[in-house]
Design an enzyme around this catalytic site. Structure first.
Site, PDB file in Angstrom:
ATOM      1  N   ASP A 181       0.837  -1.195   0.000  1.00 24.95           N
ATOM      2  CA  ASP A 181       0.000   0.000   0.000  1.00 24.95           C
ATOM      3  C   ASP A 181       0.869   1.242   0.000  1.00 24.95           C
ATOM      4  O   ASP A 181       1.643   1.476   0.937  1.00 24.95           O
ATOM      5  CB  ASP A 181      -0.911  -0.010   1.228  1.00 24.95           C
ATOM      6  CG  ASP A 181      -1.837   1.201   1.263  1.00 24.95           C
ATOM      7  OD1 ASP A 181      -3.013   1.046   0.916  1.00 24.95           O
ATOM      8  OD2 ASP A 181      -1.374   2.293   1.643  1.00 24.95           O
ATOM      9  N   LYS A 188      -3.029   5.848  -4.128  1.00 24.19           N
ATOM     10  CA  LYS A 188      -4.125   6.776  -3.845  1.00 24.19           C
ATOM     11  C   LYS A 188      -3.874   8.110  -4.541  1.00 24.19           C
ATOM     12  O   LYS A 188      -2.747   8.615  -4.539  1.00 24.19           O
ATOM     13  CB  LYS A 188      -4.257   7.008  -2.339  1.00 24.19           C
ATOM     14  CG  LYS A 188      -4.308   5.721  -1.518  1.00 24.19           C
ATOM     15  CD  LYS A 188      -4.223   6.001  -0.028  1.00 24.19           C
ATOM     16  CE  LYS A 188      -3.965   4.719   0.730  1.00 24.19           C
ATOM     17  NZ  LYS A 188      -2.553   4.263   0.593  1.00 24.19           N
ATOM     18  N   HIS A 208      -7.542   9.604  -1.952  1.00 25.40           N
ATOM     19  CA  HIS A 208      -6.941   9.635  -0.620  1.00 25.40           C
ATOM     20  C   HIS A 208      -7.853  10.305   0.394  1.00 25.40           C
ATOM     21  O   HIS A 208      -8.031   9.826   1.515  1.00 25.40           O
ATOM     22  CB  HIS A 208      -5.594  10.349  -0.678  1.00 25.40           C
ATOM     23  CG  HIS A 208      -4.632   9.877   0.358  1.00 25.40           C
ATOM     24  ND1 HIS A 208      -3.281   9.707   0.118  1.00 25.40           N
ATOM     25  CD2 HIS A 208      -4.808   9.520   1.639  1.00 25.40           C
ATOM     26  CE1 HIS A 208      -2.688   9.270   1.222  1.00 25.40           C
ATOM     27  NE2 HIS A 208      -3.594   9.159   2.152  1.00 25.40           N
TER      28      HIS A 208
END
Length: 215
Positions: free
Chosen positions: A43, A73, A106
């Site tokens: 991630d 993101k 995000h």
């Protein structure tokens, strides 16, 4: 490893390794270590500034790309359709991959509707493998329901009525729910009954519709 099957049947590992606050210089080594001990979900995010290090570690790992699940993101400064679309391409280049498994917004600031449309287009082009597969309206309705709010959506179009009802076959992530909560300004957007000017105007309008005074 246990996997979650997403709405479009993409399998996402339940446990992954995140690189928040990992410096760009350290990201490659840390991700390489994570992959070597068995992590397969990595991630990252545009705002972390370390997508290149993540991509380098994955490229050097020798692990087939399809065995690694990459999440990134779109940052709030890219929250328009045009900037989001360009930033997705930039993330792909930095990560050194043809596709990102899961691309998120995000935080829900700026023109996040436009940014979401960019995600939809990237998904349709095969550059993103997974997202909720829902419209922004469906995501908002689902967020409200998960916050224990009874929702009464209105539409004059039958297809949108059907879409508004089709919100019980998915759940939002904790991160997305937190992002949704962050945009709550604790004020009404349509009619603020706590605002004296609004209340005065409303009372004046009601009075104008009556034959005599309201009270």
């Amino acid at each position: 490893m246990k996997y979650k099957r997403l709405n479009n049947s993409v399998l996402m590992p339940y446990l992954g390794y995140g690189v928040y606050q990992v410096s760009p210089a350290e990201a490659e080594r840390c991700v390489a270590d994570a992959l070597s001990v068995g992590y397969r979900l990595i991630d990252t995010a545009q705002a972390y500034g370390n997508e290149e290090g993540v991509g380098a570690a994955i490229a050097k790992s020798g692990i087939p790309r399809e065995e690694i699940f990459i999440t990134s993101k779109v940052w709030v400064s890219n929250a328009t359709y045009e900037r989001a679309a360009a930033s997705i391409e930039e993330s792909l280049a930095k990560l050194g991959t043809d596709y990102i498994d899961l691309m998120l917004l995000h935080q829900a600031y700026g023109d996040y509707h436009g940014a979401y449309r960019a995600l939809e287009d990237a998904y349709d082009a095969g550059k993103i493998r997974a997202k909720y597969g829902k419209t922004p309206a469906q995501v908002i309705l689902r967020a409200l329901i998960e916050n224990d709010v009874v929702v009464i959506p209105k539409s004059t179009h039958k297809d949108r009525m059907e879409q508004n009802l089709n919100v019980f076959d998915f759940e939002l992530s904790d991160e997305d729910l937190s992002a949704f909560a962050a945009i709550d300004e604790n004020k009404a957007l349509v009619l603020d009954h706590s605002d004296p000017q609004t209340v005065t105007g409303l009372l004046n309008w009601i009075t104008s519709q009556l034959d005599g005074p309201l009270y």
